[in-house]
Design a protein around this motif. Structure first.
Motif, short mmCIF file in Angstrom:
data_model
loop_
_atom_site.label_atom_id
_atom_site.label_comp_id
_atom_site.label_asym_id
_atom_site.label_seq_id
_atom_site.Cartn_x
_atom_site.Cartn_y
_atom_site.Cartn_z
N MET A 1 2.16 -14.17 11.75
CA MET A 1 1.95 -12.76 12.05
C MET A 1 2.94 -11.83 11.35
SD MET A 1 -0.23 -10.82 13.51
CE MET A 1 -1.07 -11.70 14.82
N PRO A 2 4.22 -12.15 11.27
CA PRO A 2 5.13 -11.24 10.57
C PRO A 2 4.73 -11.01 9.11
CG PRO A 2 6.39 -12.77 11.91
CD PRO A 2 4.96 -13.25 11.93
N VAL A 3 4.21 -12.05 8.46
CA VAL A 3 3.75 -11.91 7.07
C VAL A 3 2.55 -10.98 7.01
CG1 VAL A 3 2.84 -13.14 5.06
CG2 VAL A 3 4.61 -14.20 6.48
N LEU A 4 1.63 -11.14 7.96
CA LEU A 4 0.43 -10.31 7.99
C LEU A 4 0.76 -8.85 8.29
CD1 LEU A 4 -2.01 -12.72 9.88
CD2 LEU A 4 -1.88 -12.29 7.42
N VAL A 5 1.70 -8.63 9.19
CA VAL A 5 2.11 -7.27 9.52
C VAL A 5 2.67 -6.58 8.28
CG1 VAL A 5 3.76 -5.86 10.83
CG2 VAL A 5 2.52 -7.72 11.96
N GLU A 6 3.57 -7.27 7.59
CA GLU A 6 4.15 -6.69 6.38
C GLU A 6 3.08 -6.47 5.31
OE1 GLU A 6 6.92 -5.11 3.73
OE2 GLU A 6 7.06 -5.49 5.90
N GLY A 7 2.16 -7.43 5.17
CA GLY A 7 1.11 -7.30 4.18
C GLY A 7 0.20 -6.12 4.46
N MET A 8 -0.17 -5.92 5.73
CA MET A 8 -1.04 -4.80 6.09
C MET A 8 -0.31 -3.46 5.93
SD MET A 8 -4.02 -6.04 6.64
CE MET A 8 -3.54 -7.20 5.35
N ASP A 9 0.97 -3.44 6.26
CA ASP A 9 1.75 -2.20 6.08
C ASP A 9 1.79 -1.81 4.60
OD1 ASP A 9 2.24 -2.06 8.78
OD2 ASP A 9 4.30 -2.83 8.66
N ARG A 10 2.02 -2.79 3.75
CA ARG A 10 2.08 -2.52 2.31
C ARG A 10 0.72 -2.11 1.77
NH1 ARG A 10 6.00 -7.00 -0.65
NH2 ARG A 10 7.77 -6.87 0.79
N LEU A 11 -0.34 -2.80 2.22
CA LEU A 11 -1.67 -2.46 1.76
C LEU A 11 -2.05 -1.03 2.16
CD1 LEU A 11 -4.41 -3.18 0.50
CD2 LEU A 11 -5.06 -4.23 2.69
N GLU A 12 -1.73 -0.67 3.38
CA GLU A 12 -2.05 0.68 3.84
C GLU A 12 -1.31 1.74 3.02
OE1 GLU A 12 -2.65 3.07 8.03
OE2 GLU A 12 -1.22 1.42 7.98
N LYS A 13 -0.05 1.49 2.76
CA LYS A 13 0.74 2.42 1.96
C LYS A 13 0.16 2.54 0.56
CE LYS A 13 5.48 3.34 0.39
NZ LYS A 13 6.89 2.84 0.41
N PHE A 14 -0.25 1.42 -0.01
CA PHE A 14 -0.81 1.40 -1.35
C PHE A 14 -2.11 2.21 -1.39
CE2 PHE A 14 -3.97 -0.65 -4.15
CZ PHE A 14 -3.36 -0.47 -5.38
N ILE A 15 -2.97 2.01 -0.41
CA ILE A 15 -4.25 2.71 -0.37
C ILE A 15 -4.05 4.21 -0.23
CG2 ILE A 15 -6.26 3.10 1.11
CD1 ILE A 15 -6.44 0.09 1.49
N GLN A 16 -3.08 4.60 0.57
CA GLN A 16 -2.81 6.02 0.77
C GLN A 16 -2.38 6.72 -0.52
OE1 GLN A 16 0.10 5.87 3.93
NE2 GLN A 16 -1.45 5.85 5.56
N GLN A 17 -1.85 5.95 -1.46
CA GLN A 17 -1.37 6.53 -2.71
C GLN A 17 -2.42 6.49 -3.82
OE1 GLN A 17 2.14 4.18 -3.41
NE2 GLN A 17 3.40 5.35 -1.96
N LEU A 18 -3.57 5.86 -3.57
CA LEU A 18 -4.61 5.78 -4.59
C LEU A 18 -5.29 7.15 -4.80
CD1 LEU A 18 -6.38 2.35 -3.97
CD2 LEU A 18 -4.96 3.01 -5.90
#
Length: 384
Positions: free
Chosen positions: A367-384
């Motif tokens: 779960m900690p890996v998934l939390v970090e992965g989703m946080d990064r993905l969300e940040k990335f999408i917001q910048q597209l």
């Protein structure tokens, strides 16, 4: 002087899954969500059975088809859980993982010029084997039917050259499962045509709600059906390389010959570990599934919250969100996500042209890996 090699081998490509996971060496801080490998340890009792086999010098060859005790365990497992029986003496072959089971089966039944129907998007480990046999892949698009094969579309693709069709449910990469009502309609079509059926059910024990239904439960298909399975996913035994193929005696007699010239037999200590897994550790998949469901629900809710169109998977440990609205092809999106967002995902195009517009994320991670992965993905999408 250059000596030519097999042109079919030369044409093989590294799968997109590996291509992206291999890039991680250049991005050591990236969150890796590419590989479909359980992060749970192999059960202790299973490990001990393998250790005991080594300590007891059970390290020679077994029967080419595998230890009879393991074949009996495989037969008993499917009989007890799914209600169908295969004779362990002549209808089951133990292989070096499910991949070798698929390879040995295709090399037994295919001839140059044959056609094999593959519902897509799907794991592309199948296509190279088919092409090495000189056969041709015919894709069945399921991207517009909820990632489930359409009976009508299947019927339209069958020709005089069709030798086989391969199903993989629960699905890699979508996590979609097939309900019995839908399978009934597919089977009706198959009953009308003399073609082989391969059903890769390696993720059957990773079904989260409802009961997994096997194509092997349809008696009308049994004389031409090959059930591919193994312990890699269900018992977190990817490196032990224990798979099996179940099928009709007449053809299994030939499959075991192809298998023996490929690998002689599966690793014997691993076979003893497999006996323990199937006889005494049948509860393990359910324990892992509890955690997979938590992970799936978390990832699904995060993806939907980001505005990504996503079908909630009911099996395996993959999720396949659409990224089409961002105007990038899946390879470009995944590359940009890795380099700029610090998350490694697999482009949907790795699963055929019908996977274009999607990415595959594996939630076989803590779960900690998934939390970090989703946080990064969300940040990335917001910048597209």
């Amino acid at each position: 002087m250059k000596i030519p090699i097999n042109e079919r081998a030369k044409a093989l490509q590294v799968p997109g899954i590996r291509a992206f996971s291999n890039q991680l060496v250049d991005y050591p801080d990236a969150v890796n969500l590419t590989i479909g490998q359980p992060d749970f340890p192999t059960p202790e009792a299973v490990k001990q059975a393998g250790i005991d086999a080594i300590n007891n010098d059970q390290t020679g060859y077994s029967h080419n088809a595998g230890l009879l005790e393991l074949r009996q365990a495989v037969s008993s497992f499917f009989s007890d859980k799914y209600g169908f029986t295969y004779n362990p003496v002549n209808e089951i072959v133990i292989t070096a993982g499910a991949s070798e089971a698929i390879d040995s089966t295709f090399r037994t039944i295919l001839s140059p010029g044959d056609e094999v129907i593959l519902p897509t998007p799907l794991y592309l480990g199948y296509e190279p084997i088919i092409e090495l046999c000189g056969a041709k892949v015919v894709y069945m698009d399921t991207s517009d039917t909820g990632f489930r094969p359409s009976p009508e579309r299947l019927k339209s693709l069958i020709t005089s050259k069709t030798k086989a069709i391969l199903f993989n449910f629960p699905s890699n990469p979508t996590g979609v499962t097939l309900e019995k009502e839908h399978m009934d309609e597919i089977v009706k079509v198959l009953e009308e045509h003399p073609i082989y059926v391969l059903t890769d059910e390696i993720y059957s024990e990773n079904t989260f709600s409802g009961e997994h239904v096997s194509f092997a439960q349809y008696e009308s298909l049994r004389d031409r059906l090959f059930l591919i399975h193994g312990l890699s996913k269900s018992h977190s035994m990817t490196g032990w390389r224990i798979g099996y193929v179940l099928g009709p005696e007449e053809i299994m007699n030939h499959i075991v010959k192809v298998h023996l010239y490929n690998s002689v037999c599966a690793s014997v200590p691993s076979q003893y570990a497999g006996i323990e897994a199937l006889n005494n550790c049948r509860h393990i998949p359910d324990e892992m599934n509890k955690e997979y469901i938590k992970r799936r629900d978390f990832v699904y809710e995060r993806l939907v919250g980001m505005g990504l169109d996503t079908i909630k998977p009911n099996g395996a440990f993959y999720i396949f969100p659409s990224i089409e609205k961002y105007g990038l092809d899946s390879f470009s999106f995944a590359t940009k996500l890795l380099k700029e967002g610090g998350v490694a995902a697999v482009p949907g195009s790795a699963f055929s042209v019908y996977g274009e517009g999607y990415i595959r994320l594996s939630y076989a991670y803590a779960m900690p890996v998934l939390v970090e992965g989703m946080d990064r993905l969300e940040k990335f999408i917001q910048q597209l």
